[in-house]
Design a protein around this motif. Structure first.
Motif, short mmCIF file in Angstrom:
data_model
loop_
_atom_site.label_atom_id
_atom_site.label_comp_id
_atom_site.label_asym_id
_atom_site.label_seq_id
_atom_site.Cartn_x
_atom_site.Cartn_y
_atom_site.Cartn_z
N ASN A 236 32.75 -11.76 -9.00
CA ASN A 236 31.31 -11.93 -8.83
C ASN A 236 31.05 -12.38 -7.40
O ASN A 236 31.14 -13.57 -7.10
CB ASN A 236 30.75 -12.95 -9.81
CG ASN A 236 30.62 -12.41 -11.22
OD1 ASN A 236 29.99 -11.39 -11.44
ND2 ASN A 236 31.25 -13.07 -12.18
N THR A 242 32.82 -15.45 -15.08
CA THR A 242 31.57 -15.88 -15.71
C THR A 242 31.93 -16.78 -16.88
O THR A 242 32.96 -16.60 -17.53
CB THR A 242 30.79 -14.64 -16.21
OG1 THR A 242 30.31 -13.90 -15.09
CG2 THR A 242 29.62 -15.03 -17.09
N ASN A 247 27.05 -16.31 -21.68
CA ASN A 247 26.80 -14.91 -21.35
C ASN A 247 26.24 -14.09 -22.51
O ASN A 247 26.02 -12.90 -22.38
CB ASN A 247 28.10 -14.29 -20.82
CG ASN A 247 27.93 -12.92 -20.23
OD1 ASN A 247 28.53 -11.95 -20.69
ND2 ASN A 247 27.11 -12.80 -19.20
N SER A 253 20.52 -17.67 -20.10
CA SER A 253 20.23 -18.32 -18.82
C SER A 253 18.91 -19.09 -18.80
O SER A 253 18.32 -19.28 -17.74
CB SER A 253 20.25 -17.30 -17.68
OG SER A 253 20.48 -17.94 -16.43
N SER A 258 24.17 -21.83 -14.97
CA SER A 258 23.90 -21.70 -13.55
C SER A 258 23.76 -20.23 -13.14
O SER A 258 24.37 -19.35 -13.75
CB SER A 258 25.04 -22.34 -12.74
OG SER A 258 24.82 -22.18 -11.35
N SER A 259 22.97 -20.00 -12.10
CA SER A 259 22.87 -18.67 -11.49
C SER A 259 23.78 -18.57 -10.27
O SER A 259 23.84 -17.51 -9.63
CB SER A 259 21.42 -18.38 -11.09
OG SER A 259 20.95 -19.36 -10.17
N ASP A 260 24.48 -19.64 -9.96
CA ASP A 260 25.42 -19.67 -8.83
C ASP A 260 26.74 -19.04 -9.27
O ASP A 260 27.39 -19.53 -10.19
CB ASP A 260 25.63 -21.11 -8.37
CG ASP A 260 26.49 -21.22 -7.11
OD1 ASP A 260 27.33 -20.33 -6.86
OD2 ASP A 260 26.32 -22.20 -6.37
N GLN A 261 27.15 -17.98 -8.62
CA GLN A 261 28.36 -17.25 -8.99
C GLN A 261 29.61 -18.10 -8.96
O GLN A 261 30.61 -17.77 -9.63
CB GLN A 261 28.54 -16.06 -8.05
CG GLN A 261 27.41 -15.04 -8.12
CD GLN A 261 27.44 -14.09 -6.93
OE1 GLN A 261 27.85 -14.47 -5.83
NE2 GLN A 261 27.02 -12.85 -7.13
N TYR A 266 28.41 -20.51 -14.66
CA TYR A 266 27.68 -19.32 -14.24
C TYR A 266 27.47 -18.39 -15.44
O TYR A 266 28.41 -18.02 -16.14
CB TYR A 266 28.47 -18.60 -13.14
CG TYR A 266 27.89 -17.28 -12.71
CD1 TYR A 266 26.56 -17.16 -12.32
CD2 TYR A 266 28.69 -16.13 -12.67
CE1 TYR A 266 26.03 -15.94 -11.91
CE2 TYR A 266 28.18 -14.91 -12.27
CZ TYR A 266 26.84 -14.83 -11.90
OH TYR A 266 26.32 -13.62 -11.49
N PRO A 269 25.54 -12.01 -14.15
CA PRO A 269 24.38 -11.32 -13.59
C PRO A 269 23.37 -10.88 -14.64
O PRO A 269 22.20 -10.66 -14.34
CB PRO A 269 24.99 -10.12 -12.87
CG PRO A 269 26.29 -9.87 -13.58
CD PRO A 269 26.79 -11.23 -13.99
N LYS A 270 23.82 -10.75 -15.88
CA LYS A 270 22.94 -10.41 -17.00
C LYS A 270 23.67 -10.74 -18.29
O LYS A 270 24.88 -10.97 -18.29
CB LYS A 270 22.56 -8.93 -16.97
CG LYS A 270 23.75 -7.98 -17.13
CD LYS A 270 23.29 -6.53 -17.11
CE LYS A 270 24.50 -5.59 -17.30
NZ LYS A 270 24.09 -4.17 -17.29
#
Length: 413
Positions: A236, A242, A247, A253, A258-261, A266, A269-270
């Motif tokens: 990522n 992730t 997930n 989310s 977190s949105s921090d990779q 984390y 992304p989706k």
């Protein structure tokens, strides 16, 4: 932020150079943020020192302790910052590597499969594949799918007849939680081999699908490269992986992720961006309405929890789940006196969305869904000594039986 990308890329290359990461003199601190400003400070400090600060237990809400592993070079600065902010702390583990060394006996791959040591993914899979020959007509291997690195998400089906309600047992979404793998394999052995009349009277009423390792890439990596690895292994951006338990496509989310990779939590992304979570969700969906029970195993905190992780959502049968959990923790405690807390995810721990049990409950409508945070409360954390595998598994199985008995009674009504 180019410096951060470069630093993270370099660190990733070093970690994959063939030599496992060592944690000599890494110390785990238990800190108690009593204000939201404390929570914010701890997370910002961790973000600024990403490779020197690693949360074992997140700082998400005030007045709930967080466990933080700190490298030797950062310890004086970290302690100084805590004192300046008047944040209470104590040392829980002085040297992480010493505990890791105790988990890894030299003969880990020698001798028959047992529960006096932890086992590699290869050994776990070899044992699972051996079971159908030992229990013909009762055990079959099942594959939920493949991981990003094309490793099998391997499990077993245990069935003593047809037309029974299905119970799924999920292990090791988080790679470093080795006691999850060990306990789930112990459960398999106990389900198959126990001659106890009480065990047989309830176990024989269910079909079981049991997956000891649902994050095989991460689990393998925790053995070969980084014992404290938590996530999956798909790249990522500048980082890898992730959080497989953030997930899933239920309130994905919305909180506690977190949105921090590069963060441990984390969410990806989706929703269902990870091969592992997507494969498991599709497999679970294929089981249909016969799926009545879902049991997930993590560590550590000594908690038995149920959906939901969102503070804005309450399970439709929350009172029933609460009553079952209360009875189950008493059953667990009766074996060795180990005390567990219980409640919904949001109440017992903190708000955290995108988890497997929330999706199974919220999207599939499975009525009986629970998650165990196994031993201990932080003395060893993720590094529970091998001599605790059997007692942990034994006491937890008491609580599993309690829940299955309650489910069976409810289904017969």
């Amino acid at each position: 932020m180019l410096w951060r990308v470069a630093l993270l890329t370099l660190a990733a290359l070093l970690l994959t150079a063939g030599k496992p990461r060592h944690f000599d003199s890494h110390t785990v601190y238990r800190v108690l943020p009593t204000k939201e400003l404390h929570v914010q400070f701890l997370n910002e400090f961790a973000d600024e020192h990403l490779h020197d600060i690693l949360f074992w237990e997140d700082a998400n809400v005030a007045n709930k302790s967080a466990d933080v592993m700190v490298t030797p070079r950062m310890q004086s600065s970290f302690v100084k910052a805590l004192k300046e902010k008047s944040i209470t702390y104590s040392v829980f583990i002085e040297d992480v590597q010493k505990l890791i060394d105790k988990q890894l006996p030299d003969n880990v791959s020698m001798g028959p499969f047992g529960w006096d040591v932890y086992h590699t993914l290869h050994d776990v899979h070899a044992w699972l594949n051996s079971l159908p020959a030992s229990y013909p007509g009762i055990v079959t291997t099942v594959r939920a799918g493949f991981s990003f690195e094309r490793l099998e998400i391997l499990g077993v089906k245990i069935s003593y007849g047809t037309g029974r309600p299905i119970a799924v047992i999920e292990g090791t979404i988080h790679a470093r939680e080795w006691i999850s793998t060990a306990s789930v394999t112990w459960f398999i052995n106990e389900i198959l081999s126990s001659t106890d009349a009480r065990v047989r009277s309830i176990i024989d009423q269910f079909d079981f699908y049991i997956f000891p390792v649902t994050n095989p890439d991460g689990y393998e990596y925790s053995w070969t490269d980084d014992r404290m690895w938590r996530k999956t292994r798909r790249p990522n951006g500048p980082c890898f992986g992730t959080d497989g338990n953030r997930n899933w496509d239920h309130r994905w989310s919305e909180g506690g992720a977190s949105s921090d990779q590069c963060r441990e939590d984390y969410a990806g992304p989706k929703a269902f961006s990870e091969c592992e979570t997507k494969a498991m969700s599709e497999f679970l969906t294929s089981l249909g309405s016969d799926l009545q029970v879902y049991l997930s195993f993590h560590n550590y905190r000594q908690l038995l929890i149920y959906p939901y992780g969102s503070s804005h959502e309450v399970a439709d049968n929350a009172a029933e789940l609460h009553k079952m959990a209360e009875k189950a923790v008493k059953a667990l405690e009766s074996r060795y006196g180990t005390h567990y807390g219980f409640g919904s995810v949001a109440d017992a721990i903190y708000p955290a969305t995108g988890g497997s049990i929330d999706w199974v409950k919220g999207k599939l409508g499975v009525p009986y869904v629970f998650l165990w945070e196994l031993r201990d409360k932080g003395q060893y954390g993720f590094l529970l000594p091998p001599d605790q595998i059997i007692p942990t598994s034994e006491e937890t199985f008491y609580s599993v039986l309690s829940i299955l008995e309650d489910v069976w009674d409810a289904l017969r009504c």
